[in-house]
Design an enzyme around this catalytic site. Sequence first.
Site, PDB file in Angstrom:
ATOM      1  N   HIS A  62       5.589  40.648  33.838  1.00 27.61           N
ATOM      2  CA  HIS A  62       5.659  40.840  32.391  1.00 27.61           C
ATOM      3  C   HIS A  62       6.748  39.981  31.738  1.00 27.61           C
ATOM      4  O   HIS A  62       6.746  39.805  30.530  1.00 27.61           O
ATOM      5  CB  HIS A  62       5.850  42.323  32.042  1.00 27.61           C
ATOM      6  CG  HIS A  62       7.201  42.876  32.322  1.00 27.61           C
ATOM      7  ND1 HIS A  62       7.468  43.701  33.395  1.00 27.61           N
ATOM      8  CD2 HIS A  62       8.363  42.772  31.636  1.00 27.61           C
ATOM      9  CE1 HIS A  62       8.735  44.072  33.356  1.00 27.61           C
ATOM     10  NE2 HIS A  62       9.300  43.522  32.308  1.00 27.61           N
TER      11      HIS A  62
ATOM     12  N   ASP B 118       3.055  43.854  39.112  1.00 25.68           N
ATOM     13  CA  ASP B 118       4.034  43.366  38.150  1.00 25.68           C
ATOM     14  C   ASP B 118       5.010  42.384  38.792  1.00 25.68           C
ATOM     15  O   ASP B 118       6.216  42.424  38.564  1.00 25.68           O
ATOM     16  CB  ASP B 118       4.806  44.520  37.507  1.00 25.68           C
ATOM     17  CG  ASP B 118       5.546  44.082  36.245  1.00 25.68           C
ATOM     18  OD1 ASP B 118       5.219  43.011  35.703  1.00 25.68           O
ATOM     19  OD2 ASP B 118       6.462  44.815  35.814  1.00 25.68           O
TER      20      ASP B 118
ATOM     21  N   SER C  12      14.855  43.196  33.698  1.00 29.33           N
ATOM     22  CA  SER C  12      13.570  43.084  34.394  1.00 29.33           C
ATOM     23  C   SER C  12      13.516  41.819  35.245  1.00 29.33           C
ATOM     24  O   SER C  12      13.811  40.714  34.776  1.00 29.33           O
ATOM     25  CB  SER C  12      12.421  43.056  33.376  1.00 29.33           C
ATOM     26  OG  SER C  12      12.301  44.289  32.717  1.00 29.33           O
TER      27      SER C  12
END
Length: 382
Positions: free
Chosen positions: A188, A218, A323
Amino acid sequence: MTESFRRDGEYEQYENPYQGAQQHSSSPVNPEWPPPPAHRPAQAEPVSVAPGTTAWPGEDQARSMAGGEGGGTAVLPTVPAEPAPGAAPAAKKRARGPFALLAAVAIVAAAIGGGTAYAFQELTGSDTVATSSTTTNAVPAGKKGDVASIAAAVSPSVVEVSATLSNGTSTGSGVIITSGGEIVTNNHVISGAQSIKVTTSDGKSYTAKVVGTDSKKDLALIKVEGASGLKPATLGNSSGVQVGDTVVAIGSPEGLSGTVTSGIVSALDRDVTVSTDEGQGQQQGGGNWPFQFGGRQFNGDTGSSTTTYKAIQTDASLNPGNSGGALIDASGNIIGINSAMYSASSSSGSSSSDAGSIGLGFAIPINTVKADLATLRSGSTS
């Protein structure tokens, strides 16, 4: 050779050859100092000197050493399978040498373990991922659990990842896994990117290209262009992680590269559901990535296209921009890739500045990453 040395008193004086033979056949022999004969026998077979009498080479010398004639000739049974007294211990000593050497080499190799992976990689120029066993430490053993030592050892292996999207930018983090510039991050973070820039801990910037993606996990693999000699992180073993273990997180929250936080493992095998829709990533700018946990939505709506994976839960402070960064164990090994964190603001229209960590973060186990590397390297874009 040590076998040829003779200590004082090695050969005792006996009253007759029979007594000497009994002494050597019944008394234990020091394997380190076997009593060698004064001269090596010219032949192994006995020599017949008279009918009914058998004499062995060197017998006269044995008699003279014994101090007299000894009252006759010793008649010994022929046992071809057994070596002469003194020869067996020497052979045994020599046989132990190679085994001891092999054992020593095995012990040294086990002690070094995965710690040599990076050095070998640098010498050969290969793009082998440095992995560790449970005994390998990326930080000195005496510094295990020391946050400052962990940060110093691992920070050079964590980068900031900036992706230019059609409707804005996405900022996240990544972990270097090879000296040639392979970097693992979240899908992402780079989803829908038109260009990607990577900034290392020393401030150098590189252009990166996507190698492969796996939206169901992911995960994404990117590679910087024109870089060499980067420091790869050591990938640990997430199956050995336990609740309560000390962990350190390194990433670029809000673009603040190299930010270090610490905490513990709060839970294991949490079912985290994230969006696989590229549009969702662009909408959130790669920061407050929406996810579901426990039947509730966090950081916005995940949309209709989602995937669920088992995650490590941690209370180490994670914020937008963490992230794709590293979750590290007390020995300095990567045990997870930070992927989702609860934001205080659940509105998808709120800015990332309204968000903040409340100690509820999730990371993709590193064993999941390692199992997916071959697929990512193959160029898969699932």
